[in-house]
Design a protein around this motif. Sequence first.
Motif, PDB file in Angstrom:
ATOM      1  N   ILE B  65       0.809  -1.225   0.000  1.00 56.96           N
ATOM      2  CA  ILE B  65       0.000   0.000   0.000  1.00 56.96           C
ATOM      3  C   ILE B  65       0.846   1.281   0.000  1.00 56.96           C
ATOM      4  CG2 ILE B  65      -2.109  -0.954   1.019  1.00 56.96           C
ATOM      5  CD1 ILE B  65      -1.025   0.425   3.690  1.00 56.96           C
ATOM      6  N   ARG B  68      -0.197   4.121  -2.084  1.00 56.52           N
ATOM      7  CA  ARG B  68      -1.503   4.707  -1.749  1.00 56.52           C
ATOM      8  C   ARG B  68      -1.413   5.841  -0.736  1.00 56.52           C
ATOM      9  NH1 ARG B  68      -6.193   2.011  -4.224  1.00 56.52           N
ATOM     10  NH2 ARG B  68      -5.015   0.972  -5.838  1.00 56.52           N
ATOM     11  N   TRP B 223      -8.422   5.491  -4.414  1.00 52.69           N
ATOM     12  CA  TRP B 223      -7.260   5.726  -3.557  1.00 52.69           C
ATOM     13  C   TRP B 223      -5.939   5.461  -4.296  1.00 52.69           C
ATOM     14  CZ3 TRP B 223      -9.453   3.013   1.470  1.00 52.69           C
ATOM     15  CH2 TRP B 223     -10.358   3.902   2.082  1.00 52.69           C
ATOM     16  N   LYS B 224      -6.037   5.353  -5.623  1.00 51.71           N
ATOM     17  CA  LYS B 224      -4.815   5.164  -6.412  1.00 51.71           C
ATOM     18  C   LYS B 224      -3.968   6.421  -6.429  1.00 51.71           C
ATOM     19  CE  LYS B 224      -6.364   1.770  -9.808  1.00 51.71           C
ATOM     20  NZ  LYS B 224      -6.915   1.653 -11.167  1.00 51.71           N
ATOM     21  N   ARG B 225      -2.663   6.238  -6.536  1.00 51.11           N
ATOM     22  CA  ARG B 225      -1.756   7.365  -6.709  1.00 51.11           C
ATOM     23  C   ARG B 225      -2.006   7.984  -8.086  1.00 51.11           C
ATOM     24  NH1 ARG B 225       4.022   8.825  -5.650  1.00 51.11           N
ATOM     25  NH2 ARG B 225       4.758   9.751  -7.581  1.00 51.11           N
ATOM     26  N   THR B 284      -2.836  -0.468  -9.436  1.00 48.76           N
ATOM     27  CA  THR B 284      -3.675  -0.073  -8.312  1.00 48.76           C
ATOM     28  C   THR B 284      -2.791   0.252  -7.122  1.00 48.76           C
ATOM     29  OG1 THR B 284      -3.866  -2.297  -7.431  1.00 48.76           O
ATOM     30  CG2 THR B 284      -5.528  -1.598  -9.014  1.00 48.76           C
TER      31      THR B 284
END
Lengths: 285, 285
Positions: B65, B68, B223-225, B284
Amino acid sequence: MEGYGLFLVLLVSALLLGFLSVLFALVWVFHYREGLSWDGGSAEFNWHPVLIITGFIFIQGIAIIVYRLPWTWKCSKLLIKFIHAGLNTLAMILAIVSLVAVFDFHNAKNIPNMYSLHSWIGLTAVIFYTLQLVLGFAVFLLPFAPVSLRASLMPIHIYSGLLIFATVIATALMGFTEKLIFALKTAPAYSTSPPEAIFVNTLGLLIVIFGALILWMATRPHWKRPPEQNSKIQQPNGGTPEGTEEESTMTDCSNTDKSDVEFNSEAAARKRNLKLDEVGQRSTM
Amino acid sequence: MEGYGLFLVLLVSALLLGFLSVLFALVWVFHYREGLSWDGGSAEFNWHPVLIITGFIFIQGIAIIVYRLPWTWKCSKLLIKFIHAGLNTLAMILAIVSLVAVFDFHNAKNIPNMYSLHSWIGLTAVIFYTLQLVLGFAVFLLPFAPVSLRASLMPIHIYSGLLIFATVIATALMGFTEKLIFALKTAPAYSTSPPEAIFVNTLGLLIVIFGALILWMATRPHWKRPPEQNSKIQQPNGGTPEGTEEESTMTDCSNTDKSDVEFNSEAAARKRNLKLDEVGQRSTM
């Protein structure tokens, strides 16, 4: 459908692996163990792996990807929802019967219930699966839930479904481990890798690969079912969030005219479909 | 970032659960078992759960994560890639050391290696994890892979990463089951639910919830970069597929001007980002 050939290869592989897993479970209990019966003995316990693998793994896996089968896209969404809910209900019933078999066996043999991590996580999975089924029925099948509720619950429904499926597989792997250690205590011990140990370890691998294929098929965005053509609730961009469109009155797949329209407009549907992904509102199933 | 508050709550919960799991592993081996040492005995085996939970579960979860975390979006993508690869490398090293501890313990005690389903699936996971790391390094970190290769491999990289992570957790649950049955053979037996059994079962639940939180955070599209602003390879629609953009030369997060520009244009980036989801090309993570 983009990548139709690959989808078919994966689907056939998953079906073969699923059938093979059920076959392995039957060979395990009939060839290596005491068979099946309902007498409080080991043969009653044996219903547990057979029913879990058949219902809670194989049938649940198929229920997850039933929306993805392109030849069902000409059927009404409502019909596929019924099939999805029906298969999951069947899986739940088989899972509950398989739990009764274990509790019955434990009680007959004075073995405590619910002491192992396998039982803790397994029972939790069955409870969440039942909740998921009841909530899914109330929100997505009954016609009362408002569009906004369906749209906001769909990502949670999808995620929970896939998480429960993966957890069930993990629980089955713990179950194989327990049963092999208990059943192969003395010669031949599990640690000497007798044929039964190799056989059930292989069954564990088959189930992991089956699960991996189902999860891959269920999470490819380009294999999603296109939204209904005859939706009455239109979004500003022309699409309809999955699970929010008005249901078609057609509940079979025999309406050729409609089917043709739907298939011919698949590309257009796909475009809208993809736009809906932007807000994460559409089902992946 | 949409739903920033919820993201923070989930992140803090995941971190707490991760720390708590490591703490539980330490209490397990020091309070209930023989502690840690490297002498071929049980205290050497104990490195196995401690290092797997620390590295292969907690650190791998954070590595998944790391893209994220919204406060890293002002840092260059290349820097975050290095952190992602670095954390995964650390996790791989800890996993391999933990395997050495088990093999060493088995050999010292004349216990066969690789007979259990836990060992079959666990070793497979370590091998695939290593392959994933090497391939990821060659394709996404080194500057040689063509854009098309990066774009086509990204969905597989993401899926494999999440599948391996889930498989590692399933393998840990099998490991707890094995260890509790073997260690609690006689009074107090596992089936009588002594404190150690309850404690390690609880550790199993903590790890499952940790995994569930990581998988939820890693699979939420909103919530993806956002993609880099200074990309040199532009797509026809103005976006750049993740992993395909030219790397920024900035490798720290101190360039305030650029950061401001990036943050101010987050909404615009998000829009392009979402468009890219349409073709399933973007990471993702």
